[in-house]
Design a protein around this motif. Structure first.
Motif, PDB file in Angstrom:
ATOM      1  N   ASN A 174       0.833  -1.200   0.000  1.00  0.00           N
ATOM      2  CA  ASN A 174       0.000   0.000   0.000  1.00  0.00           C
ATOM      3  C   ASN A 174       0.867   1.249   0.000  1.00  0.00           C
ATOM      4  N   CYS A 175       0.429   2.239  -0.765  1.00  0.00           N
ATOM      5  CA  CYS A 175       1.062   3.550  -0.756  1.00  0.00           C
ATOM      6  C   CYS A 175      -0.016   4.581  -1.045  1.00  0.00           C
ATOM      7  N   LYS A 176       0.373   5.832  -1.130  1.00  0.00           N
ATOM      8  CA  LYS A 176      -0.620   6.895  -1.340  1.00  0.00           C
ATOM      9  C   LYS A 176      -1.324   6.802  -2.686  1.00  0.00           C
ATOM     10  N   TYR A 177      -0.771   6.040  -3.626  1.00  0.00           N
ATOM     11  CA  TYR A 177      -1.357   5.928  -4.961  1.00  0.00           C
ATOM     12  C   TYR A 177      -2.324   4.758  -5.094  1.00  0.00           C
ATOM     13  N   GLY A 178      -2.216   3.794  -4.198  1.00  0.00           N
ATOM     14  CA  GLY A 178      -3.091   2.632  -4.272  1.00  0.00           C
ATOM     15  C   GLY A 178      -2.431   1.396  -3.695  1.00  0.00           C
ATOM     16  N   GLU A 179      -2.923   0.238  -4.109  1.00  0.00           N
ATOM     17  CA  GLU A 179      -2.434  -1.033  -3.582  1.00  0.00           C
ATOM     18  C   GLU A 179      -1.993  -1.943  -4.727  1.00  0.00           C
ATOM     19  N   ILE A 180      -0.940  -2.684  -4.477  1.00  0.00           N
ATOM     20  CA  ILE A 180      -0.509  -3.737  -5.389  1.00  0.00           C
ATOM     21  C   ILE A 180      -0.850  -5.052  -4.694  1.00  0.00           C
ATOM     22  N   ASP A 181      -1.689  -5.871  -5.332  1.00  0.00           N
ATOM     23  CA  ASP A 181      -2.143  -7.102  -4.691  1.00  0.00           C
ATOM     24  C   ASP A 181      -0.984  -8.066  -4.438  1.00  0.00           C
ATOM     25  N   LEU A 182      -0.232  -8.388  -5.492  1.00  0.00           N
ATOM     26  CA  LEU A 182       0.875  -9.338  -5.367  1.00  0.00           C
ATOM     27  C   LEU A 182       2.102  -8.812  -6.101  1.00  0.00           C
ATOM     28  N   ILE A 183       3.254  -9.058  -5.509  1.00  0.00           N
ATOM     29  CA  ILE A 183       4.518  -8.807  -6.194  1.00  0.00           C
ATOM     30  C   ILE A 183       5.250 -10.139  -6.223  1.00  0.00           C
ATOM     31  N   MET A 184       5.554 -10.577  -7.424  1.00  0.00           N
ATOM     32  CA  MET A 184       6.191 -11.874  -7.630  1.00  0.00           C
ATOM     33  C   MET A 184       7.481 -11.658  -8.414  1.00  0.00           C
ATOM     34  N   ARG A 185       8.271 -12.704  -8.509  1.00  0.00           N
ATOM     35  CA  ARG A 185       9.486 -12.652  -9.320  1.00  0.00           C
ATOM     36  C   ARG A 185       9.486 -13.859 -10.253  1.00  0.00           C
ATOM     37  N   GLU A 186       9.735 -13.581 -11.532  1.00  0.00           N
ATOM     38  CA  GLU A 186       9.912 -14.641 -12.523  1.00  0.00           C
ATOM     39  C   GLU A 186      11.288 -14.427 -13.132  1.00  0.00           C
ATOM     40  N   GLN A 187      12.223 -15.269 -12.749  1.00  0.00           N
ATOM     41  CA  GLN A 187      13.631 -15.124 -13.123  1.00  0.00           C
ATOM     42  C   GLN A 187      14.107 -13.744 -12.697  1.00  0.00           C
ATOM     43  N   ASN A 188      14.501 -12.880 -13.635  1.00  0.00           N
ATOM     44  CA  ASN A 188      15.011 -11.557 -13.236  1.00  0.00           C
ATOM     45  C   ASN A 188      13.974 -10.446 -13.434  1.00  0.00           C
ATOM     46  N   THR A 189      12.697 -10.808 -13.536  1.00  0.00           N
ATOM     47  CA  THR A 189      11.628  -9.832 -13.752  1.00  0.00           C
ATOM     48  C   THR A 189      10.734  -9.750 -12.520  1.00  0.00           C
ATOM     49  N   LEU A 190      10.481  -8.515 -12.055  1.00  0.00           N
ATOM     50  CA  LEU A 190       9.487  -8.307 -11.013  1.00  0.00           C
ATOM     51  C   LEU A 190       8.120  -8.276 -11.685  1.00  0.00           C
TER      52      LEU A 190
ATOM     53  N   LEU B 110      13.710  -5.061 -14.382  1.00  0.00           N
ATOM     54  CA  LEU B 110      12.746  -5.482 -15.401  1.00  0.00           C
ATOM     55  C   LEU B 110      11.405  -5.668 -14.702  1.00  0.00           C
ATOM     56  N   VAL B 111      10.342  -5.147 -15.321  1.00  0.00           N
ATOM     57  CA  VAL B 111       9.027  -5.120 -14.691  1.00  0.00           C
ATOM     58  C   VAL B 111       7.967  -5.598 -15.674  1.00  0.00           C
ATOM     59  N   ARG B 112       6.969  -6.297 -15.126  1.00  0.00           N
ATOM     60  CA  ARG B 112       5.823  -6.720 -15.926  1.00  0.00           C
ATOM     61  C   ARG B 112       4.578  -6.597 -15.049  1.00  0.00           C
ATOM     62  N   ILE B 113       3.457  -6.230 -15.666  1.00  0.00           N
ATOM     63  CA  ILE B 113       2.187  -6.170 -14.945  1.00  0.00           C
ATOM     64  C   ILE B 113       1.282  -7.270 -15.486  1.00  0.00           C
ATOM     65  N   ASP B 114       0.824  -8.144 -14.587  1.00  0.00           N
ATOM     66  CA  ASP B 114      -0.053  -9.244 -14.948  1.00  0.00           C
ATOM     67  C   ASP B 114      -1.403  -9.082 -14.262  1.00  0.00           C
ATOM     68  N   PHE B 115      -2.369  -9.837 -14.747  1.00  0.00           N
ATOM     69  CA  PHE B 115      -3.722  -9.786 -14.221  1.00  0.00           C
ATOM     70  C   PHE B 115      -4.216 -11.208 -13.999  1.00  0.00           C
ATOM     71  N   ILE B 116      -4.760 -11.457 -12.821  1.00  0.00           N
ATOM     72  CA  ILE B 116      -5.384 -12.744 -12.511  1.00  0.00           C
ATOM     73  C   ILE B 116      -6.875 -12.504 -12.323  1.00  0.00           C
ATOM     74  N   ALA B 117      -7.683 -13.190 -13.119  1.00  0.00           N
ATOM     75  CA  ALA B 117      -9.139 -13.112 -13.015  1.00  0.00           C
ATOM     76  C   ALA B 117      -9.651 -14.459 -12.503  1.00  0.00           C
TER      77      ALA B 117
ATOM     78  N   PHE C 189       4.186  -7.551 -11.126  1.00  0.00           N
ATOM     79  CA  PHE C 189       3.177  -6.920 -10.288  1.00  0.00           C
ATOM     80  C   PHE C 189       1.820  -7.433 -10.760  1.00  0.00           C
ATOM     81  N   VAL C 190       1.044  -7.977  -9.815  1.00  0.00           N
ATOM     82  CA  VAL C 190      -0.169  -8.699 -10.186  1.00  0.00           C
ATOM     83  C   VAL C 190      -1.399  -8.058  -9.559  1.00  0.00           C
ATOM     84  N   GLU C 191      -2.382  -7.761 -10.397  1.00  0.00           N
ATOM     85  CA  GLU C 191      -3.695  -7.317  -9.949  1.00  0.00           C
ATOM     86  C   GLU C 191      -4.606  -8.547  -9.969  1.00  0.00           C
ATOM     87  N   VAL C 192      -5.319  -8.781  -8.867  1.00  0.00           N
ATOM     88  CA  VAL C 192      -6.204  -9.938  -8.741  1.00  0.00           C
ATOM     89  C   VAL C 192      -7.643  -9.436  -8.636  1.00  0.00           C
ATOM     90  N   LYS C 193      -8.519  -9.998  -9.458  1.00  0.00           N
ATOM     91  CA  LYS C 193      -9.944  -9.665  -9.388  1.00  0.00           C
ATOM     92  C   LYS C 193     -10.760 -10.943  -9.301  1.00  0.00           C
TER      93      LYS C 193
END
Length: 121
Positions: A37-53, A98-105, A55-59
């Motif tokens: 959590n920060c002043k901008y919002g919430e990140i549900d999950l932060i994961m690592r896949e090899q050398n990439t962070l 390295l960063v990626r944004i993923d979505f879990i539905a 960031f996952v939104e879960v709905k």
């Protein structure tokens, strides 16, 4: 059925975030953090896949009425998520990562109905 299963919507959200985390771990990702959590919002999950962070939104939605879980991800939510990610990276001195944004539905009562959408932005 779900009404009595969880004490509140936060408990329900945590349950489905945990399901998503377990699913991603089974796919080879490593858990870094949950519910940042920060002043901008919430990140549900932060994961690592090899050398990439990752960031996952879960709905979660109990059914696909009104478009289901996939339709719950709006452009404004993605913008909030991006701002939160920049904040996380800056606070943790990870600006060059390295960063990626993923979505879990997740839909329905079964944890079998998980859709993982990689690189949504």
């Amino acid at each position: 059925m779900l009404k009595g299963l969880f004490a509140n919507t936060r408990a329900k959200g945590m349950h489905y975030e945990q399901l998503a985390e377990q699913y991603l771990q089974a796919q080879g990702l490593l858990a870094v953090s949950r519910n940042y959590n920060c002043k901008y919002g919430e990140i549900d999950l932060i994961m690592r896949e090899q050398n990439t962070l990752v960031f996952v939104e879960v709905k979660y939605r109990k059914n696909n009425r009104f478009g289901g879980a996939i339709s719950a991800l709006s452009q404004s939510k993605i913008q909030k998520l991006r701002r939160s990610i920049y904040h996380y990276l800056e606070c943790n001195k990870l600006q060059n990562s390295l960063v990626r944004i993923d979505f879990i539905a997740i839909e329905g009562l079964s944890s079998d109905n998980i859709k993982w959408i990689k690189n949504i932005s």
